[in-house]
Write a protein that holds these residues in place. Sequence first.
Motif, PDB file in Angstrom:
ATOM      1  N   ASP A  78       0.843  -1.197   0.000  1.00 48.93           N
ATOM      2  CA  ASP A  78       0.000   0.000   0.000  1.00 48.93           C
ATOM      3  C   ASP A  78       0.880   1.249   0.000  1.00 48.93           C
ATOM      4  OD1 ASP A  78      -2.193  -1.600   0.050  1.00 48.93           O
ATOM      5  OD2 ASP A  78      -2.844  -1.089   2.091  1.00 48.93           O
ATOM      6  N   GLY A  79       0.704   2.097  -0.974  1.00 39.21           N
ATOM      7  CA  GLY A  79       1.461   3.339  -1.045  1.00 39.21           C
ATOM      8  C   GLY A  79       2.863   3.192  -1.593  1.00 39.21           C
ATOM      9  N   LEU A  80       3.209   2.018  -2.124  1.00 37.73           N
ATOM     10  CA  LEU A  80       4.552   1.805  -2.669  1.00 37.73           C
ATOM     11  C   LEU A  80       4.791   2.714  -3.872  1.00 37.73           C
ATOM     12  CD1 LEU A  80       6.638  -0.250  -1.585  1.00 37.73           C
ATOM     13  CD2 LEU A  80       6.122  -1.670  -3.569  1.00 37.73           C
ATOM     14  N   ARG A  81       5.959   3.328  -3.952  1.00 40.86           N
ATOM     15  CA  ARG A  81       6.244   4.313  -4.992  1.00 40.86           C
ATOM     16  C   ARG A  81       7.196   3.761  -6.049  1.00 40.86           C
ATOM     17  NH1 ARG A  81       9.085   8.884  -1.818  1.00 40.86           N
ATOM     18  NH2 ARG A  81      10.066   7.002  -0.933  1.00 40.86           N
ATOM     19  N   TYR A  82       7.021   4.243  -7.263  1.00 39.66           N
ATOM     20  CA  TYR A  82       7.990   4.031  -8.343  1.00 39.66           C
ATOM     21  C   TYR A  82       9.169   4.961  -8.101  1.00 39.66           C
ATOM     22  CZ  TYR A  82       9.883   4.425 -13.120  1.00 39.66           C
ATOM     23  OH  TYR A  82      10.688   4.441 -14.231  1.00 39.66           O
ATOM     24  N   ARG A  83      10.414   4.433  -8.194  1.00 39.81           N
ATOM     25  CA  ARG A  83      11.601   5.228  -7.883  1.00 39.81           C
ATOM     26  C   ARG A  83      12.461   5.387  -9.129  1.00 39.81           C
ATOM     27  NH1 ARG A  83      12.938   5.655  -2.492  1.00 39.81           N
ATOM     28  NH2 ARG A  83      14.344   7.231  -3.304  1.00 39.81           N
ATOM     29  N   PRO A  84      12.330   6.482  -9.859  1.00 40.96           N
ATOM     30  CA  PRO A  84      13.134   6.687 -11.072  1.00 40.96           C
ATOM     31  C   PRO A  84      14.635   6.617 -10.822  1.00 40.96           C
ATOM     32  CG  PRO A  84      11.376   8.309 -10.931  1.00 40.96           C
ATOM     33  CD  PRO A  84      11.389   7.589  -9.624  1.00 40.96           C
TER      34      PRO A  84
END
Length: 420
Positions: A78-84
């Motif tokens: 939940d709420g995991l972000r993509y990290r460029p």
Amino acid sequence: MLTPPLLLALLAGCQAAPPSEAQAQTPDGATMAAVAETAQPADTAPAAVANFQGWLSRFRREARAEGIAEATLAQALDGLRYRPRVIELDRSQPEFVRPIWQYLDSAVSSTRVSNGQARLAEHRDTAREMERRYGVPAEVIVAIWGIESNYGGNFGDFSTLEALATLAFEGRRSDFARTELLAALRILEAGDISPERMIGSWAGAMGHTQFIPSSFVAYAVDGDGDGRRDIWGSIPDVMASTAHYLDRAGWQAGEPWGVEVRLPEGFDYARTELSHRLSSAEWAEQGVRTLSGEPLPEFGAASVIVPAGAEGPAFLVGRNFRAILRYNNATSYALAVGVLSDEIAGREGVVQAWPREQQPLSRGQVREMQRLLNERGFEVGAPDGIMGPNTRRGLRAFQGAIGVTPDGFATLTLLQRLRR
């Protein structure tokens, strides 16, 4: 087969050096450390983020089907972000390299030695207990800790879950990263750590000892008896896990990792490959001697290595050196661990001089050397910029043909001879 604890070793095509110095070595055990890299920009467009969320939804269903509990999935995803930034680092390719002596200058610096001695004194009882339990010397445990994270001073600040999810979504090595992400979920489900404390490198290596999740699942140990395996906050767990890994990798109690040696005149440098193994008695018959004149350590199957060619130091290394290589498959890394452990214990470091006047080759120059060797009939395989056994064999043949010592050590002088 053991899974290497450093994701960099498999995922980034390099081996980890002291993380505080952002170094790397080539994956076949070459002795160079990267000092510069060229990154390609990652996709930060809204579409990429939206696609990531779609991928994450699919992965969530797949993880549920593989037995991960819904509560764990909610806690972790939940709420995991993509990290460029992870993609930028993954796409970085080291080009300019520095030689092993410069790598060792930092990996086995006087500061790292003194800090290691202080850490060993601080945690001596724990380190000795793990030595008793697993047969791995306390100074070796501390040396790996020092090289992996500078004794906990820098083990990364990326969320392991976000880093692995980003890498699995990006696709270049998605199967591997997905497997590691599932392993990370199983760590959470076992209650060893919370998601917010599961941090490490951009490549998914975690904690003081930089285990990837699958290695953690297989080899991490509860060293303090609290029912959890915590390589982020428990030094007993850190030391127990490190020693357990080396024990499972074949560590032999009572044997040294190796010893610095002197080679006889006319030594055949084609024998300086880790795959060429003889007993200490057989090496002694060929004129290999310790610097002090004492008998060689009793190795049943040992190799002679010359990381900087005939002009640099030589070492006789045994099974414990190979165990360290299972932790991180780079000759320079294993040598750094061995030398650092010796100096932490108060023993002498490397005595013979390194050929510091030699200029190392970039990966592009190594590729050029490989191409030229092939063109001249010294077959080395497809040019890839890596100084592996095939390239060293071809280079030795070329050196023999031009009348120089055939040690297989690539130099700018040799490249210039090939160009002519």
